[in-house]
Design a protein around this motif. Structure first.
Motif, PDB file in Angstrom:
ATOM      1  N   ALA A   1       0.818  -1.218   0.000  1.00 21.76           N
ATOM      2  CA  ALA A   1       0.000   0.000   0.000  1.00 21.76           C
ATOM      3  C   ALA A   1       0.845   1.258   0.000  1.00 21.76           C
ATOM      4  O   ALA A   1       0.338   2.336   0.283  1.00 21.76           O
ATOM      5  CB  ALA A   1      -0.927   0.005   1.218  1.00 21.76           C
ATOM      6  N   HIS A   2       2.153   1.148  -0.298  1.00 25.40           N
ATOM      7  CA  HIS A   2       3.021   2.322  -0.241  1.00 25.40           C
ATOM      8  C   HIS A   2       2.632   3.327  -1.326  1.00 25.40           C
ATOM      9  O   HIS A   2       2.546   2.998  -2.505  1.00 25.40           O
ATOM     10  CB  HIS A   2       4.475   1.897  -0.441  1.00 25.40           C
ATOM     11  N   GLY A   3       2.370   4.563  -0.910  1.00 22.71           N
ATOM     12  CA  GLY A   3       2.069   5.638  -1.847  1.00 22.71           C
ATOM     13  C   GLY A   3       0.638   5.654  -2.346  1.00 22.71           C
ATOM     14  O   GLY A   3       0.299   6.500  -3.176  1.00 22.71           O
ATOM     15  N   GLN A   4      -0.233   4.739  -1.904  1.00 22.92           N
ATOM     16  CA  GLN A   4      -1.606   4.723  -2.373  1.00 22.92           C
ATOM     17  C   GLN A   4      -2.432   5.811  -1.678  1.00 22.92           C
ATOM     18  O   GLN A   4      -2.219   6.114  -0.515  1.00 22.92           O
ATOM     19  CB  GLN A   4      -2.242   3.349  -2.139  1.00 22.92           C
ATOM     20  N   LYS A   5      -3.376   6.367  -2.424  1.00 24.96           N
ATOM     21  CA  LYS A   5      -4.234   7.440  -1.916  1.00 24.96           C
ATOM     22  C   LYS A   5      -5.575   6.867  -1.453  1.00 24.96           C
ATOM     23  O   LYS A   5      -6.030   5.838  -1.941  1.00 24.96           O
ATOM     24  CB  LYS A   5      -4.473   8.494  -2.993  1.00 24.96           C
ATOM     25  N   ILE A   6      -6.209   7.557  -0.495  1.00 23.39           N
ATOM     26  CA  ILE A   6      -7.529   7.183  -0.011  1.00 23.39           C
ATOM     27  C   ILE A   6      -8.561   7.937  -0.840  1.00 23.39           C
ATOM     28  O   ILE A   6      -8.600   9.169  -0.847  1.00 23.39           O
ATOM     29  CB  ILE A   6      -7.684   7.511   1.484  1.00 23.39           C
ATOM     30  N   ASP A   7      -9.410   7.193  -1.563  1.00 26.10           N
ATOM     31  CA  ASP A   7     -10.419   7.802  -2.423  1.00 26.10           C
ATOM     32  C   ASP A   7     -11.814   7.726  -1.829  1.00 26.10           C
ATOM     33  O   ASP A   7     -12.696   8.484  -2.244  1.00 26.10           O
ATOM     34  CB  ASP A   7     -10.420   7.118  -3.793  1.00 26.10           C
ATOM     35  N   ALA A   8     -12.076   6.816  -0.915  1.00 26.07           N
ATOM     36  CA  ALA A   8     -13.403   6.666  -0.325  1.00 26.07           C
ATOM     37  C   ALA A   8     -13.254   5.899   0.985  1.00 26.07           C
ATOM     38  O   ALA A   8     -12.185   5.352   1.288  1.00 26.07           O
ATOM     39  CB  ALA A   8     -14.360   5.957  -1.278  1.00 26.07           C
ATOM     40  N   VAL A   9     -14.349   5.858   1.751  1.00 30.29           N
ATOM     41  CA  VAL A   9     -14.372   5.132   3.024  1.00 30.29           C
ATOM     42  C   VAL A   9     -15.664   4.331   3.080  1.00 30.29           C
ATOM     43  O   VAL A   9     -16.755   4.871   2.813  1.00 30.29           O
ATOM     44  CB  VAL A   9     -14.273   6.097   4.225  1.00 30.29           C
ATOM     45  N   LEU A  10     -15.554   3.036   3.413  1.00 25.73           N
ATOM     46  CA  LEU A  10     -16.708   2.169   3.597  1.00 25.73           C
ATOM     47  C   LEU A  10     -17.070   2.157   5.077  1.00 25.73           C
ATOM     48  O   LEU A  10     -16.228   1.829   5.928  1.00 25.73           O
ATOM     49  CB  LEU A  10     -16.397   0.755   3.102  1.00 25.73           C
ATOM     50  N   LEU A  11     -18.322   2.525   5.379  1.00 22.39           N
ATOM     51  CA  LEU A  11     -18.760   2.692   6.760  1.00 22.39           C
ATOM     52  C   LEU A  11     -19.818   1.666   7.107  1.00 22.39           C
ATOM     53  O   LEU A  11     -20.692   1.329   6.288  1.00 22.39           O
ATOM     54  CB  LEU A  11     -19.332   4.091   6.978  1.00 22.39           C
TER      55      LEU A  11
ATOM     56  N   VAL B   1     -12.487   6.242  11.399  1.00 28.05           N
ATOM     57  CA  VAL B   1     -13.629   5.338  11.306  1.00 28.05           C
ATOM     58  C   VAL B   1     -13.708   4.794   9.889  1.00 28.05           C
ATOM     59  O   VAL B   1     -13.248   5.429   8.930  1.00 28.05           O
ATOM     60  CB  VAL B   1     -14.949   6.058  11.682  1.00 28.05           C
ATOM     61  N   GLY B   2     -14.307   3.619   9.739  1.00 33.52           N
ATOM     62  CA  GLY B   2     -14.516   3.043   8.426  1.00 33.52           C
ATOM     63  C   GLY B   2     -13.278   2.391   7.865  1.00 33.52           C
ATOM     64  O   GLY B   2     -12.187   2.420   8.443  1.00 33.52           O
ATOM     65  N   GLU B   3     -13.466   1.787   6.686  1.00 34.35           N
ATOM     66  CA  GLU B   3     -12.376   1.098   5.989  1.00 34.35           C
ATOM     67  C   GLU B   3     -11.956   1.929   4.789  1.00 34.35           C
ATOM     68  O   GLU B   3     -12.771   2.194   3.897  1.00 34.35           O
ATOM     69  CB  GLU B   3     -12.822  -0.295   5.536  1.00 34.35           C
ATOM     70  N   PRO B   4     -10.701   2.388   4.723  1.00 36.99           N
ATOM     71  CA  PRO B   4     -10.277   3.218   3.595  1.00 36.99           C
ATOM     72  C   PRO B   4     -10.253   2.422   2.299  1.00 36.99           C
ATOM     73  O   PRO B   4      -9.881   1.247   2.270  1.00 36.99           O
ATOM     74  CB  PRO B   4      -8.869   3.683   4.000  1.00 36.99           C
ATOM     75  N   LEU B   5     -10.642   3.083   1.218  1.00 38.01           N
ATOM     76  CA  LEU B   5     -10.717   2.467  -0.102  1.00 38.01           C
ATOM     77  C   LEU B   5      -9.905   3.281  -1.098  1.00 38.01           C
ATOM     78  O   LEU B   5      -9.689   4.475  -0.912  1.00 38.01           O
ATOM     79  CB  LEU B   5     -12.171   2.382  -0.583  1.00 38.01           C
ATOM     80  N   ARG B   6      -9.482   2.631  -2.162  1.00 42.66           N
ATOM     81  CA  ARG B   6      -8.851   3.325  -3.288  1.00 42.66           C
ATOM     82  C   ARG B   6      -9.605   2.956  -4.557  1.00 42.66           C
ATOM     83  O   ARG B   6     -10.095   1.832  -4.707  1.00 42.66           O
ATOM     84  CB  ARG B   6      -7.368   2.966  -3.428  1.00 42.66           C
ATOM     85  N   CYS B   7      -9.706   3.909  -5.458  1.00 49.10           N
ATOM     86  CA  CYS B   7     -10.436   3.715  -6.704  1.00 49.10           C
ATOM     87  C   CYS B   7      -9.493   3.111  -7.744  1.00 49.10           C
ATOM     88  O   CYS B   7      -8.467   3.710  -8.086  1.00 49.10           O
ATOM     89  CB  CYS B   7     -11.005   5.040  -7.198  1.00 49.10           C
ATOM     90  N   VAL B   8      -9.827   1.924  -8.242  1.00 47.93           N
ATOM     91  CA  VAL B   8      -8.990   1.252  -9.238  1.00 47.93           C
ATOM     92  C   VAL B   8      -9.574   1.382 -10.625  1.00 47.93           C
ATOM     93  O   VAL B   8      -8.889   1.093 -11.609  1.00 47.93           O
ATOM     94  CB  VAL B   8      -8.787  -0.229  -8.874  1.00 47.93           C
ATOM     95  N   GLY B   9     -10.880   1.796 -10.735  1.00 43.23           N
ATOM     96  CA  GLY B   9     -11.497   2.002 -12.023  1.00 43.23           C
ATOM     97  C   GLY B   9     -11.656   0.698 -12.804  1.00 43.23           C
ATOM     98  O   GLY B   9     -11.252  -0.369 -12.340  1.00 43.23           O
ATOM     99  N   PRO B  10     -12.244   0.762 -13.975  1.00 43.98           N
ATOM    100  CA  PRO B  10     -12.846   1.961 -14.573  1.00 43.98           C
ATOM    101  C   PRO B  10     -14.077   2.423 -13.790  1.00 43.98           C
ATOM    102  O   PRO B  10     -14.764   1.615 -13.174  1.00 43.98           O
ATOM    103  CB  PRO B  10     -13.220   1.517 -15.982  1.00 43.98           C
ATOM    104  N   GLY B  11     -14.359   3.707 -13.865  1.00 42.44           N
ATOM    105  CA  GLY B  11     -15.471   4.247 -13.116  1.00 42.44           C
ATOM    106  C   GLY B  11     -15.205   4.212 -11.630  1.00 42.44           C
ATOM    107  O   GLY B  11     -14.073   4.291 -11.162  1.00 42.44           O
TER     108      GLY B  11
END
Length: 556
Positions: free
Chosen positions: A335-345, A389-399
């Motif tokens: 997970a080095h350098g990955q960005k947080i795009d969303a959070v699952l709650l 709080v929540g589980e951090p997510l990253r967007c891998v796409g498409p969409g």
């Protein structure tokens, strides 16, 4: 002619007025402790350049060198040094006498190391640990400046009187000769200060037979991005068995943080054959002769256990049936350098969200999509903070296809396969976890601040009595006669109906602002257009993140 007291200033003067090809064929002259440079240029130009280097201009008159006044016409009479008393000296001799000077440390993306075999494996493994690209090659080192009789020396060209050896030849037990670290530091084997990799007499056993050279290795360390670690370079420079160099083209190596009074391009033009190594601080100078081809340093991290290749006959028969495709799973990954795009709650995380976000700038742009027992928190532009709080997510796409931070799909799927298996082009978001797959309707997203905004207060409009009476008369005149129910003369603000978890509204708000338009584009997968919209409204961080996601999606 210009007279200088040192070879260093003479080289500085010559480099100012001549190109590299002119200097290569230019001869210097010497007399006693002075250096003379013959110049065929305008007298005014020579005067200006000589003053900048501390030189004294002389004019040739009747076979003598007459001092110039420094202004006006050149002298037409006078007495000076006889021109015949000067000795022609090649440029390479001036380079040898001038030596090298130290320069300030600067970041470098590549360094070249001259090292004995004893240090090779250790150095390569350390460089690989630092993510450097390493190549090595075996070389023979022979003296670049061989000592001659008295002050005379043999230059790289082999003729007498061309240049001299930078150090002093020492003779240890056994009659072998080697480099010494200085003219007053000649020590036999078993004593003396630290010496360099191709200086120590104990290394003479590796020298080519019949000569004063020795064998070693040249190692190139290249940083893929950025620069080579300064701490690594400093540690290597402290190692007495290692010579750290900077590469000038392919035929010249100069000790790191050192330079000659001549420009590097001029020095490179002087190399006749092989590779020159110019070093100070007692390391001496050498000529490298390479053997074989450069090899990758990764060979030094192979397992020591042999793995023999097997012939085809010894292997089992190939199966006739087509193997079953693997099951698509979500597995841990770096997970080095990955960005947080969303959070699952979860419901519990949703209840704690107001305590986390209330009063933060993130509440201005964060969007909340409610589900049955899982909820998705996103932000316009894909910029989210690391929330407790929540589980951090990253967007891998498409969409809007999300994976937990620190996880990936196994097997890896290209964008086309992910688009076919998880279609998100209808304004939906899909979250894949190790145990489940969730889908969210992004068109129902609402601002996250609705969680704690509460019911709006009743508005009491304060009007003057005269205006209130006028509005009442107008209202009575417009009211039908049969109407008996009293109608308020002012429009009232109705309280919004609240439903769903925590009383939040399910209906999406009107998307009239540019943030709403950017979120709609982002949800629809049009990342470039969304990024341009953020960029036009001075939101560089969100725009950069969207451009980054678009590039990652394009690369697959």
């Amino acid at each position: 002619m210009v007279r200088f007291g040192a070879a260093t200033t003479a080289l500085m003067f010559a480099a100012q007025l001549h190109r590299s090809d002119d200097l290569a064929g230019m001869g210097f002259l010497r007399a006693d402790n002075a250096w003379w440079v013959r110049v065929d240029l305008s007298l005014d130009v020579v005067r200006e350049a000589a003053l900048s280097c501390g030189g004294r201009v002389h004019v040739t008159y009747a076979g003598q060198l007459v001092p110039d006044r420094g202004w006006g016409e050149p002298p037409t009479e006078g007495v000076g040094l006889e021109l015949s008393s000067l000795t022609e000296t090649p440029l390479v001799e001036a380079v040898r006498i001038a030596g090298l000077v130290k320069t300030p440390p600067t970041p470098v993306s590549q360094v070249t190391i001259v090292v004995p075999g004893l240090r090779l494996a250790e150095l390569i493994r350390r460089a690989l640990d630092l993510n450097l690209t390493v190549t090595y090659q075996r070389v023979d080192l022979t003296p670049l400046f061989e000592a001659g009789d008295g002050d005379r020396a043999h230059a790289p060209g082999g003729g007498p009187g061309r240049s001299g050896y930078a150090g002093t030849q020492s003779h240890a037990s056994g009659g072998r000769s080697g480099y010494a670290r200085g003219s007053d530091r000649v020590h036999p084997s078993g004593g003396g200060p630290r010496q360099s990799a191709y200086v120590r007499d104990v290394d003479q056993a590796h020298a080519p037979s019949g000569g004063s050279g020795r064998s070693g290795y040249v190692v190139d360390l290249v940083a893929g991005a950025g620069s080579v670690s300064p701490s690594l370079v400093a540690a290597l420079e402290r190692d007495p068995f290692v010579l750290v160099c900077r590469r000038v083209r392919d035929r010249l190596l100069i000790q790191h943080r050192h330079a000659s009074p001549l420009p590097d391009r001029v020095l490179a033009a002087l190399v006749d054959h092989g590779v020159w190594v110019l070093a100070a601080d007692g390391y001496g100078c050498a000529r490298l002769t390479a053997h074989g081809e450069p090899q990758p340093g990764t060979a030094f991290v192979r397992s020591p256990v042999d793995r023999p290749l097997q012939p085809l006959e010894s292997l089992p028969e190939w199966p006739d049936a087509v193997p079953e495709p693997p099951t698509l799973t979500v597995v841990p990954a770096r997970a080095h350098g990955q960005k947080i795009d969303a959070v699952l709650l979860s419901d519990e995380g949703l209840a704690a969200l107001p305590l986390v976000l209330e009063g933060l700038p993130l509440a201005e742009t964060a969007q909340l999509t409610l589900g049955r027992d899982r909820h998705l928190l996103t932000a316009t532009g894909g910029v989210l903070e690391d929330l407790p709080v929540g589980e951090p997510l990253r967007c891998v796409g498409p969409g809007q296809l999300y994976l937990p931070l620190g996880f990936r799909l196994k097997p890896r799927l290209p964008p086309a396969a992910r688009r076919a298996l998880f279609p998100t082009d209808q304004g939906d978001a899909i979250v894949l976890t190790a145990n489940a797959c969730y889908a969210f309707l992004l068109r129902t997203a609402v601002p996250v601040w609705q969680l704690w905004a509460g019911e709006p207060l009743e508005v009491d409009v304060q009007l003057p009595p005269e205006m209130e009476r006028s509005l009442r008369l107008i209202d009575d005149g417009l009211t039908p006669p049969e109407r008996t129910r009293r109608v308020g003369f002012l429009p009232s603000l109705s309280r919004p109906r609240r439903s769903g978890p925590r009383g939040i509204r399910r209906e999406p708000m009107e998307r009239g602002s540019w943030q709403d338009q950017a979120w709609a584009l982002e949800s629809d997968g049009q990342l470039i257009r969304a990024a341009e919209l953020h960029n036009r409204h001075n939101q560089p961080l969100q725009a950069a993140r969207l451009y980054e996601r678009a590039a990652e999606l394009e690369e697959g």
